[in-house]
Scaffold this active site. Structure first.
Site, PDB file in Angstrom:
ATOM      1  N   TYR A   1       0.793  -1.220   0.000  1.00 57.87           N
ATOM      2  CA  TYR A   1       0.000   0.000   0.000  1.00 57.87           C
ATOM      3  C   TYR A   1       0.834   1.283   0.000  1.00 57.87           C
ATOM      4  CZ  TYR A   1      -3.986  -3.016   0.958  1.00 57.87           C
ATOM      5  OH  TYR A   1      -4.960  -3.972   0.864  1.00 57.87           O
TER       6      TYR A   1
ATOM      7  N   LYS B   1     -17.725  13.741  -2.611  1.00 55.35           N
ATOM      8  CA  LYS B   1     -16.662  14.193  -3.516  1.00 55.35           C
ATOM      9  C   LYS B   1     -16.091  13.026  -4.313  1.00 55.35           C
ATOM     10  CE  LYS B   1     -13.223  12.470  -0.870  1.00 55.35           C
ATOM     11  NZ  LYS B   1     -12.068  11.619  -1.238  1.00 55.35           N
TER      12      LYS B   1
ATOM     13  N   ASP C   1     -11.353  18.831  -0.205  1.00 55.29           N
ATOM     14  CA  ASP C   1     -11.302  17.410  -0.530  1.00 55.29           C
ATOM     15  C   ASP C   1     -11.688  17.162  -1.986  1.00 55.29           C
ATOM     16  OD1 ASP C   1     -10.735  14.799   0.066  1.00 55.29           O
ATOM     17  OD2 ASP C   1     -12.318  14.541   1.537  1.00 55.29           O
TER      18      ASP C   1
ATOM     19  N   THR D   1      -9.136  15.302  -4.739  1.00 51.18           N
ATOM     20  CA  THR D   1      -9.580  14.006  -5.253  1.00 51.18           C
ATOM     21  C   THR D   1      -9.857  14.049  -6.752  1.00 51.18           C
ATOM     22  OG1 THR D   1     -10.653  13.704  -3.104  1.00 51.18           O
ATOM     23  CG2 THR D   1     -11.117  12.074  -4.752  1.00 51.18           C
TER      24      THR D   1
ATOM     25  N   GLU E   1     -14.525   3.701  -3.261  1.00 52.32           N
ATOM     26  CA  GLU E   1     -15.710   4.083  -2.487  1.00 52.32           C
ATOM     27  C   GLU E   1     -16.742   4.830  -3.321  1.00 52.32           C
ATOM     28  OE1 GLU E   1     -16.779   3.276   0.346  1.00 52.32           O
ATOM     29  OE2 GLU E   1     -15.168   2.948   1.783  1.00 52.32           O
TER      30      GLU E   1
END
Length: 349
Positions: free
Chosen positions: A49, A192, A245, A249, A282
């Site tokens: 990761y 978002k 944010d 993103t 997500e």
């Protein structure tokens, strides 16, 4: 010294563990993989990761949940929203005393339309939780783990708890503000991801900065419309967990949601994208939840609706863009019914 359990040994959970360890807190990092826990304890790395990042030696990892929770004062949840209920049920059966719950997950649950803080409150009895706090804002794990300047928001209905979390994380690299608008912070952080999918899709289609700027601006307007309908404060959407944010993103290759949208724009199917990425995106699940919730609340969210059709109804991305561009003409700041005020044109000073 506070004892903190971080649940979720992915990129974001590991990065936040670095911040906490830098602040000299006792950190136990839990993940499902025994091999990953061994790597963190012995090599002080999490190559899958966070490749190239050396972790503080004080971070102790385990795949034993009971061991991870033992003696903990604070539980930081950094797991996908899809897994949230299951992990909370496991936590409940292993808790011996009330703790502060902090979550750094961004999403809305389909069907129930619950935010993560509401899921926590539903699954964990009141006698086992001191408070529920959300940590959210423009923050890529890759940058946080290398101690690059980052600023986020700590939010709770209990401001003392929000300030407690602010103190846990605050340092010269990681600045934390507080905000009492829990609804707005969670909605901004969740929705978002939908707009980031769209931003990546426009890039995949070959569109330029004009399209991206339009998508982000109008995307923020519809995020705020739904947020305010649910009780959020308008100024929150101009802050770190809203505009901040959204910017990070929608404009960074670090963003999973942007990368997923980019591949879809280039003609890949959703199953192909998820298999290739090998990580949770997500925004896909949140698009479904937000579409359902907007329909229920009668809130106009054309970008979300267009993305829903692409993701779940097989509509071609080009067709969705054409439909958005061909919508009936409107006044920019009068998107709602006559007499109502656009949320981004009615912000408190």
């Amino acid at each position: 010294m506070p004892s903190i359990t971080v649940l979720g040994a992915g990129s974001w959970g590991t990065a936040l563990s670095v911040v906490l360890a830098d602040n000299n807190h006792q950190v136990t990092l839990w993940g499902r993989s025994a091999d990953s826990a061994r790597e963190i304890n012995e090599n002080h790395t999490n190559v899958k990761y966070l490749p190239g990042v050396l972790l503080p030696e004080t971070i102790q990892a385990t795949n034993d949940l009971q061991e991870a929770l033992k003696g903990s004062d604070t539980i930081l949840l950094v797991v996908p929203t899809k897994a949230m209920r299951d992990i909370l049920k496991d936590i409940k059966s292993n808790l011996e005393r009330p703790v502060t719950f902090v979550h750094a997950s961004k999403g809305i649950e389909p069907e129930t339309y619950l935010r993560v803080s509401e899921i926590i409150e539903e699954e964990i009895p009141e006698n086992l939780r001191k408070a529920v706090v959300v940590l959210s804002g423009p923050s890529h794990a890759e940058e946080v783990s290398t101690r690059q300047p980052t600023t986020v928001t700590s939010s709770s209905v209990n401001m003392k708890a929000a300030e407690f979390v602010q103190d846990l994380f605050m340092n010269t690299n990681f600045r934390v503000y507080t905000n009492p608008d829990l609804i707005g912070v969670e909605i901004g952080g969740s929705l978002k991801n939908i707009i980031a999918l769209g931003a990546g899709m426009t890039s995949g289609l070959g569109y330029g900065d004009n399209a991206k700027a339009a998508l982000m601006t109008r995307g923020l307007a519809e995020i705020a419309r739904l947020g305010m309908k649910l009780g959020a404060k308008p100024m929150t959407f101009a802050g770190l967990s809203g505009l901040g944010d959204l910017i990070v993103t929608c404009t960074s290759v670090h963003s999973r949601n942007w990368r997923a949208g980019n591949m879809i724009g280039k003609g890949r199917t959703v199953p192909e994208v998820l298999e290739e990425m090998g990580m949770v995106v997500e925004g896909i699940r949140t698009t479904k939840a937000a579409y359902q919730l907007a329909s229920l609340e009668k809130v106009d969210m054309p970008i979300t609706s267009g993305l829903y059709d692409v993701l779940f109804n097989g509509k071609e991305p080009e067709a969705a863009v054409e439909e958005l561009m061909g919508r009936v003409k409107k006044h920019e700041v009068e998107d709602l019914k006559l007499g109502e005020t656009d949320p981004l044109n009615d912000m408190e000073p």
